[in-house]
Motif scaffolding. Structure first.
Motif, PDB file in Angstrom:
ATOM      1  N   LEU A   1       0.833  -1.207   0.000  1.00  0.00           N
ATOM      2  CA  LEU A   1       0.000   0.000   0.000  1.00  0.00           C
ATOM      3  C   LEU A   1       0.866   1.254   0.000  1.00  0.00           C
ATOM      4  O   LEU A   1       0.607   2.206  -0.746  1.00  0.00           O
ATOM      5  CB  LEU A   1      -0.928  -0.002   1.214  1.00  0.00           C
ATOM      6  N   ARG A   2       1.907   1.249   0.847  1.00  0.00           N
ATOM      7  CA  ARG A   2       2.789   2.426   0.898  1.00  0.00           C
ATOM      8  C   ARG A   2       3.499   2.626  -0.441  1.00  0.00           C
ATOM      9  O   ARG A   2       3.677   3.770  -0.889  1.00  0.00           O
ATOM     10  CB  ARG A   2       3.814   2.250   2.029  1.00  0.00           C
ATOM     11  N   LEU A   3       3.865   1.516  -1.086  1.00  0.00           N
ATOM     12  CA  LEU A   3       4.513   1.613  -2.399  1.00  0.00           C
ATOM     13  C   LEU A   3       3.544   2.196  -3.426  1.00  0.00           C
ATOM     14  O   LEU A   3       3.908   3.064  -4.227  1.00  0.00           O
ATOM     15  CB  LEU A   3       4.989   0.222  -2.831  1.00  0.00           C
ATOM     16  N   ALA A   4       2.282   1.721  -3.409  1.00  0.00           N
ATOM     17  CA  ALA A   4       1.277   2.198  -4.362  1.00  0.00           C
ATOM     18  C   ALA A   4       0.990   3.680  -4.176  1.00  0.00           C
ATOM     19  O   ALA A   4       0.734   4.405  -5.142  1.00  0.00           O
ATOM     20  CB  ALA A   4      -0.008   1.389  -4.203  1.00  0.00           C
ATOM     21  N   LYS A   5       1.034   4.134  -2.939  1.00  0.00           N
ATOM     22  CA  LYS A   5       0.727   5.544  -2.648  1.00  0.00           C
ATOM     23  C   LYS A   5       1.989   6.403  -2.560  1.00  0.00           C
ATOM     24  O   LYS A   5       1.928   7.567  -2.180  1.00  0.00           O
ATOM     25  CB  LYS A   5      -0.076   5.650  -1.349  1.00  0.00           C
ATOM     26  N   LYS A   6       3.148   5.789  -2.895  1.00  0.00           N
ATOM     27  CA  LYS A   6       4.432   6.492  -2.924  1.00  0.00           C
ATOM     28  C   LYS A   6       4.772   7.111  -1.577  1.00  0.00           C
ATOM     29  O   LYS A   6       5.255   8.248  -1.501  1.00  0.00           O
ATOM     30  CB  LYS A   6       4.430   7.562  -4.037  1.00  0.00           C
ATOM     31  N   LEU A   7       4.508   6.355  -0.523  1.00  0.00           N
ATOM     32  CA  LEU A   7       4.846   6.804   0.831  1.00  0.00           C
ATOM     33  C   LEU A   7       6.228   6.246   1.154  1.00  0.00           C
ATOM     34  O   LEU A   7       6.374   5.221   1.826  1.00  0.00           O
ATOM     35  CB  LEU A   7       3.799   6.322   1.834  1.00  0.00           C
ATOM     36  N   VAL A   8       7.248   6.937   0.667  1.00  0.00           N
ATOM     37  CA  VAL A   8       8.617   6.411   0.734  1.00  0.00           C
ATOM     38  C   VAL A   8       9.188   6.527   2.151  1.00  0.00           C
ATOM     39  O   VAL A   8       9.718   5.574   2.706  1.00  0.00           O
ATOM     40  CB  VAL A   8       9.533   7.150  -0.268  1.00  0.00           C
ATOM     41  N   LYS A   9       9.064   7.694   2.743  1.00  0.00           N
ATOM     42  CA  LYS A   9       9.647   7.938   4.058  1.00  0.00           C
ATOM     43  C   LYS A   9       8.595   7.740   5.150  1.00  0.00           C
ATOM     44  O   LYS A   9       7.393   7.809   4.900  1.00  0.00           O
ATOM     45  CB  LYS A   9      10.190   9.367   4.126  1.00  0.00           C
ATOM     46  N   ALA A  10       9.083   7.552   6.375  1.00  0.00           N
ATOM     47  CA  ALA A  10       8.178   7.366   7.512  1.00  0.00           C
ATOM     48  C   ALA A  10       7.290   8.589   7.698  1.00  0.00           C
ATOM     49  O   ALA A  10       6.093   8.464   7.993  1.00  0.00           O
ATOM     50  CB  ALA A  10       8.987   7.107   8.779  1.00  0.00           C
ATOM     51  N   GLU A  11       7.865   9.774   7.493  1.00  0.00           N
ATOM     52  CA  GLU A  11       7.053  10.995   7.657  1.00  0.00           C
ATOM     53  C   GLU A  11       5.976  11.106   6.583  1.00  0.00           C
ATOM     54  O   GLU A  11       4.916  11.710   6.815  1.00  0.00           O
ATOM     55  CB  GLU A  11       7.927  12.256   7.677  1.00  0.00           C
TER      56      GLU A  11
ATOM     57  N   THR B   1       4.276   8.545   5.408  1.00  0.00           N
ATOM     58  CA  THR B   1       3.200   7.686   5.912  1.00  0.00           C
ATOM     59  C   THR B   1       2.433   8.373   7.024  1.00  0.00           C
ATOM     60  O   THR B   1       1.193   8.345   7.055  1.00  0.00           O
ATOM     61  CB  THR B   1       3.783   6.354   6.437  1.00  0.00           C
ATOM     62  N   LEU B   2       3.162   9.023   7.950  1.00  0.00           N
ATOM     63  CA  LEU B   2       2.507   9.713   9.068  1.00  0.00           C
ATOM     64  C   LEU B   2       1.626  10.858   8.568  1.00  0.00           C
ATOM     65  O   LEU B   2       0.522  11.077   9.082  1.00  0.00           O
ATOM     66  CB  LEU B   2       3.554  10.234  10.054  1.00  0.00           C
ATOM     67  N   SER B   3       2.099  11.577   7.548  1.00  0.00           N
ATOM     68  CA  SER B   3       1.298  12.668   6.974  1.00  0.00           C
ATOM     69  C   SER B   3       0.038  12.127   6.319  1.00  0.00           C
ATOM     70  O   SER B   3      -1.049  12.702   6.438  1.00  0.00           O
ATOM     71  CB  SER B   3       2.126  13.444   5.934  1.00  0.00           C
ATOM     72  N   TRP B   4       0.179  10.989   5.623  1.00  0.00           N
ATOM     73  CA  TRP B   4      -0.976  10.366   4.973  1.00  0.00           C
ATOM     74  C   TRP B   4      -1.988   9.893   6.007  1.00  0.00           C
ATOM     75  O   TRP B   4      -3.193  10.081   5.852  1.00  0.00           O
ATOM     76  CB  TRP B   4      -0.501   9.196   4.114  1.00  0.00           C
ATOM     77  N   LEU B   5      -1.501   9.301   7.097  1.00  0.00           N
ATOM     78  CA  LEU B   5      -2.390   8.846   8.171  1.00  0.00           C
ATOM     79  C   LEU B   5      -3.127  10.027   8.805  1.00  0.00           C
ATOM     80  O   LEU B   5      -4.328   9.958   9.076  1.00  0.00           O
ATOM     81  CB  LEU B   5      -1.587   8.099   9.242  1.00  0.00           C
ATOM     82  N   GLU B   6      -2.397  11.107   9.011  1.00  0.00           N
ATOM     83  CA  GLU B   6      -3.017  12.298   9.613  1.00  0.00           C
ATOM     84  C   GLU B   6      -4.095  12.872   8.695  1.00  0.00           C
ATOM     85  O   GLU B   6      -5.178  13.245   9.144  1.00  0.00           O
ATOM     86  CB  GLU B   6      -1.946  13.352   9.886  1.00  0.00           C
ATOM     87  N   LYS B   7      -3.801  12.890   7.409  1.00  0.00           N
ATOM     88  CA  LYS B   7      -4.771  13.410   6.441  1.00  0.00           C
ATOM     89  C   LYS B   7      -6.054  12.587   6.447  1.00  0.00           C
ATOM     90  O   LYS B   7      -7.155  13.123   6.259  1.00  0.00           O
ATOM     91  CB  LYS B   7      -4.148  13.385   5.040  1.00  0.00           C
ATOM     92  N   HIS B   8      -5.926  11.284   6.687  1.00  0.00           N
ATOM     93  CA  HIS B   8      -7.092  10.392   6.668  1.00  0.00           C
ATOM     94  C   HIS B   8      -7.612  10.074   8.069  1.00  0.00           C
ATOM     95  O   HIS B   8      -8.434   9.167   8.237  1.00  0.00           O
ATOM     96  CB  HIS B   8      -6.736   9.097   5.921  1.00  0.00           C
TER      97      HIS B   8
END
Length: 252
Positions: A58-68, A70-77
């Motif tokens: 999922l992180r690869l598909a959404k281009k969530l390369v760095k830990a931050e 992923t955290l930004s994406w989680l916060e947005k959702h």
């Protein structure tokens, strides 16, 4: 300094109601409860390794390369890490249950519905005038004009005339019934006699008919279709009781 605008949980639920999105959400929740129930009865579990693998995908598909990232994406959702893991768990559980229930049925289903998986590569031009379409049909047969020349002349939209009315790879269900019948009876490459429909007169060049093979892609498609139909049937058999009105009451 920006002003703070507070949106409560009740505001969100009310907006979902007013925008008619509640039925879809209720169905999704009911689906997940049914999946969890049937998976438990079937002894299906999800391992931490499977959650990790799907999370990485999922992180690869959404281009969530760095830990931050992923955290930004989680916060947005509005998701916590445990909620993110729960969503992945639910997805993997559904996939495993779908395979458990329907993988043994795939081969038989495929051969029973093989015609549905035929793929046609076609080009088309739509006319208002049947006589003109018929005239051009005979002109192509006589070699007086080519289909690309017709497309360039009679398709007004540049993005379609430039690719000669190319329709891509389509299955039988993607065509109107009367058009599908003619296309899949053709011997490509072949131009079809004009087909009259309520949307106009179709002049179609059939470039290729691709015979289906039961590969991984079609296997997954069949499993998904059977699982979706099964879930819908399961929901229809249940009496779903919601406590939505309680959720709208102010908290004390």
């Amino acid at each position: 300094m920006s002003q703070i605008l507070t949106i409560s949980g009740s505001d969100i639920i009310r907006n979902l109601k007013l925008s008619s999105q509640v039925p879809g959400i209720v169905e999704a929740i009911a689906s997940q409860k049914i999946i969890a129930e049937v998976a438990q009865k079937s002894g299906i579990t999800v391992t931490p390794e499977e959650i990790q693998e799907e999370g990485d995908n999922l992180r690869l598909a959404k281009k969530l390369v760095k830990a931050e990232d992923t955290l930004s994406w989680l916060e947005k959702h509005y998701l916590s890490i445990p909620e993110f893991e729960e969503s992945i768990y639910n997805k993997v559980l559904a996939q495993k249950l779908a395979h458990y229930l329907f993988a043994p049925q795939v081969e038989r289903f495929f051969y029973q519905h093989q015609l549905d998986y035929l793929v046609a590569i076609t080009y088309q031009v739509i006319f208002d005038d049947k006589d003109l379409a018929l005239e051009l049909f005979y002109a192509v047969q006589e070699g007086e004009v080519t289909f690309p020349e017709i497309a360039r002349q009679y398709i007004p939209e540049p993005e379609f005339s430039g690719n000669y009315g190319y329709q891509g790879r389509q299955h039988r269900k993607d065509f109107r019934p009367e058009i599908a019948a003619a296309i899949f009876a053709a011997t490509p490459p072949q131009i079809l006699k004009p087909i009259v429909t309520v949307k106009g007169v179709y002049l179609i060049w059939v470039e290729q008919i691709i015979q289906p093979q039961l590969d991984e892609s079609i296997t997954e498609k069949i499993i998904t279709e059977l699982f979706t139909a099964w879930l819908k049937q399961q929901i229809e058999c249940r009496q779903i009781v919601t406590e939505l009105d309680k959720a709208l009451l102010p908290s004390h």
